[in-house]
Design an enzyme around this catalytic site. Structure first.
Site, PDB file in Angstrom:
ATOM      1  N   SER A 554       0.840  -1.185   0.000  1.00 52.70           N
ATOM      2  CA  SER A 554       0.000   0.000   0.000  1.00 52.70           C
ATOM      3  C   SER A 554       0.887   1.251   0.000  1.00 52.70           C
ATOM      4  O   SER A 554       1.665   1.438  -0.930  1.00 52.70           O
ATOM      5  CB  SER A 554      -0.950  -0.031   1.203  1.00 52.70           C
ATOM      6  OG  SER A 554      -1.960   0.928   1.088  1.00 52.70           O
ATOM      7  N   ASP A 639      -9.707  -3.637  -5.399  1.00 48.24           N
ATOM      8  CA  ASP A 639      -9.044  -2.868  -4.342  1.00 48.24           C
ATOM      9  C   ASP A 639      -9.759  -1.536  -4.126  1.00 48.24           C
ATOM     10  O   ASP A 639      -9.948  -0.757  -5.060  1.00 48.24           O
ATOM     11  CB  ASP A 639      -7.582  -2.631  -4.709  1.00 48.24           C
ATOM     12  CG  ASP A 639      -6.737  -2.222  -3.526  1.00 48.24           C
ATOM     13  OD1 ASP A 639      -7.242  -1.485  -2.658  1.00 48.24           O
ATOM     14  OD2 ASP A 639      -5.564  -2.634  -3.454  1.00 48.24           O
ATOM     15  N   HIS A 674      -8.009  -4.841  -1.394  1.00 41.20           N
ATOM     16  CA  HIS A 674      -6.781  -4.329  -0.806  1.00 41.20           C
ATOM     17  C   HIS A 674      -6.119  -5.308   0.152  1.00 41.20           C
ATOM     18  O   HIS A 674      -4.900  -5.407   0.206  1.00 41.20           O
ATOM     19  CB  HIS A 674      -7.080  -3.019  -0.069  1.00 41.20           C
ATOM     20  CG  HIS A 674      -5.871  -2.196   0.218  1.00 41.20           C
ATOM     21  ND1 HIS A 674      -5.091  -1.644  -0.769  1.00 41.20           N
ATOM     22  CD2 HIS A 674      -5.300  -1.824   1.396  1.00 41.20           C
ATOM     23  CE1 HIS A 674      -4.096  -0.964  -0.212  1.00 41.20           C
ATOM     24  NE2 HIS A 674      -4.200  -1.055   1.092  1.00 41.20           N
TER      25      HIS A 674
END
Length: 702
Positions: A554, A639, A674
């Protein structure tokens, strides 16, 4: 050149078509050749992603046996039939448990005693069966213990559907409330709940609704709507159960509104209106509110005020303030106050007696560990639940008698397969950065591992949003340690491990400090003669550049992308999971999920200074014709945090420009978001994929 199509071209990497899109900002022209990839339902986009997955499978074919063995090895360490430690709440003991082979937990309770018969609230495994993705977001039981409210996400976009269950009959209520923020709060009347709604485009929670169970959600009242798109909205209930709260927060400012839980239709009171650069959080006990605040206290302090007067003029320090100690959070008991603090980058548990004002800290002996406040629902008890773990100690739950100052271990997470924590060594060192700041780094390795530069090493960091990365145990990581790996956790600037200023020095126009810190730690690990170590007279070479791997996800993927452009020569391989790499384009588009709420992290590129600074480090914009190490990039089609097309575009551009013959692989999970795959076993596949990639590059096969 045509896209990869299999057959005779199976050895060739996919080539994404070039379709230039030009951006002009402040006289700067940027050409994005792969902007077209941001169409998740476009057939050509899906064809490209599937081609990359096919190429990944082909390139990793020789490591498939290793991956399968890793999956079996990691799975073999998990106690399949397991249960959490029950906690008491309103006359019931609540816990979760797993059955043999189950992916998702079963949520249960027992009335009055842990030896009573079990009542199943939610069977997560049954609910998730047959779904590509499943996740319970939140659940809450009404005050009369008769009704359950719960939320679930079945897509991995963090858009939760809220439902209700009659616990006396086991029947579900008919209403389904979609696109909620995930949390749900009961009022004291056993029929009213509060929940947040998200904007389905930006994914920002911005409204609070009041719902009466059993009625049509179309009649729900909007009790609050946030018009500042840099703020997030959530609902909660005080530990005392007296108040329902609306919590409004941006990165640098917050606001708290509350209503008595027995009068849910009353108007919410504002505790203190939001102020620039003022963050605060409120809890209740007796006739007082306790406030964790950074008002005139960058590292936060705890203040107290009567519930009848919440103006700042009435606030008083609840305990002696120590400016150098960072106050992470706190919890209240009838006779005790417990604070989770950070000293020297490590979490401490600080107990204060309301009766005699005596204070003490719980003692912890390992050089690197994590100690946090656990689940403590009830206030009228001298028993504190706390969590403890380290790089060598599995997650543990303790019960601490704050009166007698004695700890009792309730559970240490079992690790099967012959694990013995004494077979591993953990260290904590401080590496001096190029600007004379000492960066904490925690390491773990198996006893007998040579510290002469010959061991492979995995270096991990995050360094954003003030999110602190504490040293914790990983049963999966044992598979690397047992293969001779060293694992290094670097607490670079951008987190809050060393206090609020640590965060300030790693965001906005200071963001490059995060990248430099990571590189300086890499230099120390590989070339100690070029680095400085604090608090240790010897300089041990832990690894070499041909054995050093870096990993981040991330915003940590942004870190990986920046470091790859700056010092690609330092690493054998880099793993970037769901990486945020197209910083300028993403932050310039307020319709992309979560963009506006992150201006305080990166800056707003509508401002020329921030635009130029972002452009100077944005991984996607700074890819150039140079040799890069081996790279594995992972993403998820759904995501919600970092859209899949950022890593896809990045890989396409790297393919077009890099001058080396090293591996560049993109793996897209076509059914996840995610957090990757859901379920306790499905997610093992993601970890095994990363480990197999590294072992393959080292020529190791299990």
């Amino acid at each position: 050149m045509a896209l990869f199509s299999g057959g005779a071209l199976a050895q060739l990497a996919p080539v994404a078509p070039i379709k230039p899109k030009v951006f002009i900002n402040f006289g700067v022209t940027r050409t994005d050749n792969y902007y077209w990839l941001n169409q998740p339902t476009n057939a050509e986009v899906l064809k490209y992603l599937n081609a990359e997955n096919a190429y990944f499978d082909k390139q990793m074919a020789g490591a498939q046996a290793t991956k399968k063995k890793l999956v079996a090895e990691i799975k073999g360490r998990i106690k399949q039939e397991d249960a959490s430690v029950p906690y008491r709440d309103n006359g019931y003991y609540y816990y979760t448990r797993f059955e043999f082979g189950s992916e998702y937990p079963i949520y249960c309770r027992k009335k009055g005693s842990t030896i009573e018969s079990e009542e199943v609230l939610l069977n997560g495994d049954e609910m998730g069966t047959g779904r590509p993705y499943f996740q319970i977001g939140d659940w809450a039981v009404s005050d009369n213990n008769q009704f359950l409210a719960f939320t679930a996400d079945t897509v991995s976009r963090r858009l939760y559907t809220l439902r209700f269950k009659n616990l006396l009959t086991g029947q579900l209520f008919p209403e389904r409330i979609a696109n909620t923020g995930g949390e749900v709060v009961w009022a004291a009347d056993n029929k009213t709940v509060f929940y947040t709604k998200k904007d389905v485009a930006t994914l920002l929670p911005y409204q609070v609704y009041r719902h009466t169970v059993g009625t049509d959600p179309k009649t729900d009242a909007v009790v609050y709507e946030e018009h500042d798109n840099t703020f997030n909205v959530r609902v909660s209930r005080s530990k005392s159960r007296k108040f329902v709260a609306i919590e409004l927060a941006s990165s640098l400012s917050s606001e708290y509104r509350y209503v008595d839980a027995v009068t849910p239709k009353a108007k919410f009171n504002t505790f203190l209106r939001r102020e620039k650069d003022h963050l605060y959080h409120v809890e209740h006990l007796g006739d007082k509110f306790y406030v964790r605040t950074n008002w005139e206290a960058p590292n936060y302090r705890l203040m107290v005020t009567p519930i009848t007067n919440t103006a700042k003029t009435a606030w008083r320090d609840a305990i002696t303030r120590h400016p150098e100690i960072f106050l992470d959070n706190f919890t209240l008991f009838r006779e005790y106050l417990v604070l989770n603090e950070r000293k020297g980058g490590l979490r401490q548990l600080h107990v204060v007696s309301f009766k005699d004002k005596q204070e003490h800290y719980l003692p912890f002996e390992e050089p690197a560990y994590t100690a946090t406040i656990g689940t403590n629902v009830e206030q009228d008890t001298p028993l504190l639940r706390y969590n403890y773990t380290s790089l060598t100690t599995p997650a543990s739950i303790f019960e601490y008698d704050m009166g007698t100052r004695t700890s009792t271990l309730l559970k240490e997470q079992p690790v099967l397969g012959g694990f013995n924590k004494r077979d591993y060594v953990t260290e904590r060192i401080f590496v001096k950065s190029r600007d004379n700041v000492f960066i904490p780094m925690s390491l773990v390795y198996k006893k007998g591992t040579k510290l002469d530069g010959t061991a492979p090493l995995l270096q991990y960091a995050y360094g954003s949003y003030g999110s602190s990365q504490d040293p914790t145990f990983s049963a999966a990581r044992l598979s690397l340690l047992n293969q001779g790996f060293i694992y290094a956790l670097c607490n670079i600037r951008g987190g809050q491990e060393m206090g609020r200023q640590w965060f300030e020095n790693g965001r906005m126009l200071n963001k490059k400090n995060s990248f430099n810190d990571f590189i300086d730690c890499s230099l120390y690990l590989t070339k100690p003669q070029e680095a400085t170590l604090a608090g240790n007279k010897t300089k041990q070479q832990y690894t070499a550049t041909d054995k050093l791997f870096a990993m981040g996800g991330s915003a940590g993927g942004l870190l990986m992308g920046a470091v790859l452009n700056m010092r690609p020569d330092l690493y054998k391989g880099v793993i970037a999971a769901v990486p945020f790499v197209d910083v300028v384009t993403t932050m310039s588009d307020p319709t992309i999920p979560l963009t506006t709420s992150e201006y305080d992290q990166w800056g707003n590129p509508a401002d020329e200074d921030y635009f130029n600074y972002m452009l100077s480090y944005s991984p996607y914009d700074n890819v150039k014709a140079q040799a890069y190490p081996n790279i594995l990039v992972t993403t998820g089609l759904y995501d919600s945090q970092v859209q899949y097309y950022e890593p896809a575009k990045w890989v396409a551009k790297l393919r077009a420009l890099k001058t080396d013959k090293n591996q560049l692989l993109l793996h897209t999970d076509m059914s996840a978001g995610h957090g990757g795959a859901s379920g306790r076993f499905k997610s093992i596949d993601d970890t095994a994929r990363q480990y197999a990639f590294m072992l393959m590059l080292l020529g190791k096969n299990l």
